[in-house]
Design a protein around this motif. Structure first.
Motif, PDB file in Angstrom:
ATOM      1  N   GLN A   1     -50.662  34.446  48.935  1.00 25.52           N
ATOM      2  CA  GLN A   1     -49.892  34.205  47.716  1.00 25.52           C
ATOM      3  C   GLN A   1     -50.510  34.881  46.499  1.00 25.52           C
ATOM      4  O   GLN A   1     -49.821  35.143  45.513  1.00 25.52           O
ATOM      5  CB  GLN A   1     -49.789  32.698  47.464  1.00 25.52           C
ATOM      6  CG  GLN A   1     -48.929  31.949  48.464  1.00 25.52           C
ATOM      7  CD  GLN A   1     -47.476  32.382  48.398  1.00 25.52           C
ATOM      8  OE1 GLN A   1     -46.966  33.036  49.300  1.00 25.52           O
ATOM      9  NE2 GLN A   1     -46.804  32.035  47.323  1.00 25.52           N
ATOM     10  N   LYS A   2     -51.817  35.163  46.552  1.00 25.99           N
ATOM     11  CA  LYS A   2     -52.495  35.795  45.418  1.00 25.99           C
ATOM     12  C   LYS A   2     -52.389  37.313  45.429  1.00 25.99           C
ATOM     13  O   LYS A   2     -52.818  37.961  44.477  1.00 25.99           O
ATOM     14  CB  LYS A   2     -53.978  35.390  45.422  1.00 25.99           C
ATOM     15  CG  LYS A   2     -54.197  33.891  45.265  1.00 25.99           C
ATOM     16  CD  LYS A   2     -55.677  33.554  45.318  1.00 25.99           C
ATOM     17  CE  LYS A   2     -55.905  32.067  45.168  1.00 25.99           C
ATOM     18  NZ  LYS A   2     -57.352  31.711  45.238  1.00 25.99           N
ATOM     19  N   LEU A   3     -51.857  37.875  46.506  1.00 26.03           N
ATOM     20  CA  LEU A   3     -51.757  39.330  46.593  1.00 26.03           C
ATOM     21  C   LEU A   3     -50.651  39.864  45.691  1.00 26.03           C
ATOM     22  O   LEU A   3     -49.632  39.206  45.475  1.00 26.03           O
ATOM     23  CB  LEU A   3     -51.491  39.757  48.043  1.00 26.03           C
ATOM     24  CG  LEU A   3     -52.612  39.530  49.048  1.00 26.03           C
ATOM     25  CD1 LEU A   3     -52.184  40.021  50.420  1.00 26.03           C
ATOM     26  CD2 LEU A   3     -53.886  40.242  48.610  1.00 26.03           C
ATOM     27  N   ASP A   4     -50.858  41.058  45.214  1.00 26.98           N
ATOM     28  CA  ASP A   4     -49.838  41.748  44.426  1.00 26.98           C
ATOM     29  C   ASP A   4     -48.998  42.599  45.380  1.00 26.98           C
ATOM     30  O   ASP A   4     -49.537  43.535  46.004  1.00 26.98           O
ATOM     31  CB  ASP A   4     -50.497  42.624  43.359  1.00 26.98           C
ATOM     32  CG  ASP A   4     -49.476  43.258  42.428  1.00 26.98           C
ATOM     33  OD1 ASP A   4     -48.284  42.922  42.541  1.00 26.98           O
ATOM     34  OD2 ASP A   4     -49.884  44.087  41.593  1.00 26.98           O
ATOM     35  N   PRO A   5     -47.720  42.310  45.539  1.00 30.66           N
ATOM     36  CA  PRO A   5     -46.912  43.124  46.468  1.00 30.66           C
ATOM     37  C   PRO A   5     -46.842  44.588  46.084  1.00 30.66           C
ATOM     38  O   PRO A   5     -46.621  45.458  46.940  1.00 30.66           O
ATOM     39  CB  PRO A   5     -45.524  42.458  46.385  1.00 30.66           C
ATOM     40  CG  PRO A   5     -45.779  41.084  45.859  1.00 30.66           C
ATOM     41  CD  PRO A   5     -46.957  41.220  44.951  1.00 30.66           C
ATOM     42  N   GLY A   6     -47.061  44.884  44.813  1.00 31.97           N
ATOM     43  CA  GLY A   6     -47.002  46.284  44.397  1.00 31.97           C
ATOM     44  C   GLY A   6     -48.107  47.129  44.979  1.00 31.97           C
ATOM     45  O   GLY A   6     -47.934  48.348  45.147  1.00 31.97           O
ATOM     46  N   VAL A   7     -49.245  46.523  45.311  1.00 33.49           N
ATOM     47  CA  VAL A   7     -50.341  47.300  45.892  1.00 33.49           C
ATOM     48  C   VAL A   7     -49.959  47.794  47.281  1.00 33.49           C
ATOM     49  O   VAL A   7     -50.188  48.964  47.633  1.00 33.49           O
ATOM     50  CB  VAL A   7     -51.623  46.442  45.939  1.00 33.49           C
ATOM     51  CG1 VAL A   7     -52.757  47.219  46.594  1.00 33.49           C
ATOM     52  CG2 VAL A   7     -52.019  45.996  44.547  1.00 33.49           C
TER      53      VAL A   7
ATOM     54  N   ARG B   1     -56.140  48.251  55.575  1.00 29.60           N
ATOM     55  CA  ARG B   1     -56.960  48.734  54.458  1.00 29.60           C
ATOM     56  C   ARG B   1     -56.685  48.005  53.147  1.00 29.60           C
ATOM     57  O   ARG B   1     -57.559  47.992  52.263  1.00 29.60           O
ATOM     58  CB  ARG B   1     -56.703  50.232  54.258  1.00 29.60           C
ATOM     59  CG  ARG B   1     -57.016  51.098  55.467  1.00 29.60           C
ATOM     60  CD  ARG B   1     -58.507  51.203  55.681  1.00 29.60           C
ATOM     61  NE  ARG B   1     -59.156  51.826  54.543  1.00 29.60           N
ATOM     62  CZ  ARG B   1     -59.278  53.156  54.394  1.00 29.60           C
ATOM     63  NH1 ARG B   1     -58.807  53.978  55.331  1.00 29.60           N
ATOM     64  NH2 ARG B   1     -59.891  53.653  53.334  1.00 29.60           N
ATOM     65  N   ILE B   2     -55.496  47.402  53.000  1.00 30.34           N
ATOM     66  CA  ILE B   2     -55.125  46.796  51.721  1.00 30.34           C
ATOM     67  C   ILE B   2     -55.038  45.270  51.825  1.00 30.34           C
ATOM     68  O   ILE B   2     -55.668  44.538  51.064  1.00 30.34           O
ATOM     69  CB  ILE B   2     -53.786  47.370  51.206  1.00 30.34           C
ATOM     70  CG1 ILE B   2     -53.867  48.897  51.095  1.00 30.34           C
ATOM     71  CG2 ILE B   2     -53.410  46.732  49.891  1.00 30.34           C
ATOM     72  CD1 ILE B   2     -54.918  49.383  50.123  1.00 30.34           C
ATOM     73  N   VAL B   3     -54.252  44.792  52.800  1.00 29.08           N
ATOM     74  CA  VAL B   3     -53.973  43.347  52.868  1.00 29.08           C
ATOM     75  C   VAL B   3     -55.144  42.580  53.468  1.00 29.08           C
ATOM     76  O   VAL B   3     -55.601  41.576  52.921  1.00 29.08           O
ATOM     77  CB  VAL B   3     -52.681  43.102  53.674  1.00 29.08           C
ATOM     78  CG1 VAL B   3     -52.420  41.602  53.806  1.00 29.08           C
ATOM     79  CG2 VAL B   3     -51.501  43.796  53.005  1.00 29.08           C
TER      80      VAL B   3
ATOM     81  N   VAL C   1     -57.350  39.184  52.027  1.00 30.89           N
ATOM     82  CA  VAL C   1     -57.140  37.834  52.577  1.00 30.89           C
ATOM     83  C   VAL C   1     -58.338  37.392  53.409  1.00 30.89           C
ATOM     84  O   VAL C   1     -58.283  36.330  54.034  1.00 30.89           O
ATOM     85  CB  VAL C   1     -55.858  37.783  53.430  1.00 30.89           C
ATOM     86  CG1 VAL C   1     -54.643  38.128  52.609  1.00 30.89           C
ATOM     87  CG2 VAL C   1     -55.963  38.678  54.654  1.00 30.89           C
ATOM     88  N   MET C   2     -59.395  38.183  53.431  1.00 30.08           N
ATOM     89  CA  MET C   2     -60.568  37.817  54.218  1.00 30.08           C
ATOM     90  C   MET C   2     -61.185  36.481  53.784  1.00 30.08           C
ATOM     91  O   MET C   2     -61.641  35.712  54.648  1.00 30.08           O
ATOM     92  CB  MET C   2     -61.601  38.933  54.151  1.00 30.08           C
ATOM     93  CG  MET C   2     -62.755  38.763  55.133  1.00 30.08           C
ATOM     94  SD  MET C   2     -62.207  38.703  56.850  1.00 30.08           S
ATOM     95  CE  MET C   2     -61.599  40.385  57.050  1.00 30.08           C
TER      96      MET C   2
END
Length: 290
Positions: free
Chosen positions: A178-184, A201-203, A207-208
């Protein structure tokens, strides 16, 4: 007052009355048994001629005494069912809540709406398939055609633990997502990165922390689980928590039980701290933190 406000006080009063009545009944039975026991001993020590003038007390009328078990049954089962039945007929308003009026609209809505029909159909279909599989498993076992034995095996414990512990893994990971920016992620895909590359490489590095938290919680709870291994594993399939229980309550060897519990605690801490250090190091490396 609305129904939701007076349900809790009524339940508290009912259980208080039941507890008082149960204590009174137990004390009355204890006093009655002690009285009759002492009177019978007196009759045995008295001379024979004393029976001509002695009058035995009449036994109490026990038909008036209500069993505490019956009161417990009524308080925990019949009373909630009665209150639920009354609540199902009451009128509900989304603005004011439950009203002190009664209607059959809820039953009409459930019985005529295809949405609820689909839900009930899915529920009974899953239940029927599960029952059929269990029945076929027992039939194959009785017919000598093989068996699908799961109970009292490691797989039964694993399946039950996964069923119980899955929310403890989902919630931390979902919180991190939920804290991730979908734009990345969209930016990585727009730069010709594949879906797997964007996830790896991004997600995944972001979320680690959620993965780490979920793994630590689930591993710690599973390593110290007692009820599920005891019920589904049986007496032969031992785990450390069940052995500690046996040493404390069956063998009465409390020092050995304490030793097993402390060794489990230390081993669990070592595994969790090592896992935390390894994954935290990889997380900092992937995020470019020194």
């Amino acid at each position: 007052l609305q129904s939701g406000l007076w349900i809790s006080p009524i339940l508290l009063r009912v259980f208080a009355l039941w507890a008082g009545w149960a204590v009174y009944c137990c004390q009355r039975r204890t006093m009655t048994s002690q009285y009759f026991g002492s009177s019978s001993m007196l009759r045995l020590t008295r001379p024979v001629f004393s029976h001509a003038i002695s009058v035995d007390p009449e036994p109490p009328n026990r038909s008036r005494t209500v069993s505490p078990a019956l009161l417990l049954f009524c308080g925990l089962l019949l009373l909630p069912l009665l209150m639920t039945g009354i609540l199902s007929f009451q009128v509900f308003d989304y603005n004011t809540g439950v009203k002190d009026a009664y209607t059959l609209a809820h039953y009409v809505a459930v019985l005529t709406d295809p949405y609820y029909f689909e839900i009930f159909w899915r529920t009974f279909w899953v239940s029927a398939v599960t029952t059929a599989i269990c029945l076929l498993s027992q039939f194959f076992s009785f017919a000598g055609l093989g068996t699908f034995k799961v109970l009292y095996t490691e797989w039964a414990v694993v399946i039950a633990l996964v069923h119980v512990m899955l929310p403890f893994m989902i919630i931390p990971i979902w919180t991190s997502l939920q804290k991730l920016d979908p734009g990345v992620e969209q930016a990585a895909l727009s730069l010709s990165a594949s879906r797997w590359t964007a996830v790896r490489r991004i997600v995944l590095p972001q979320v680690m922390p959620g993965i780490l938290s979920g793994c630590l919680i689930v591993f710690g709870l599973c390593a110290s689980a007692f009820a599920i291994p005891g019920l589904l594993g049986g007496r032969r399939l031992k785990m450390v928590a069940t052995v500690v229980y046996d040493e404390y309550l069956h063998e009465l060897n409390w020092p050995l039980g304490a030793t097993l519990a402390l060794i489990l605690l230390v081993a669990n801490l070592l595994v969790m701290l090592s896992y935390n250090r390894v994954l935290e190091g990889r997380y900092k490396k992937s995020m470019g933190v020194a």
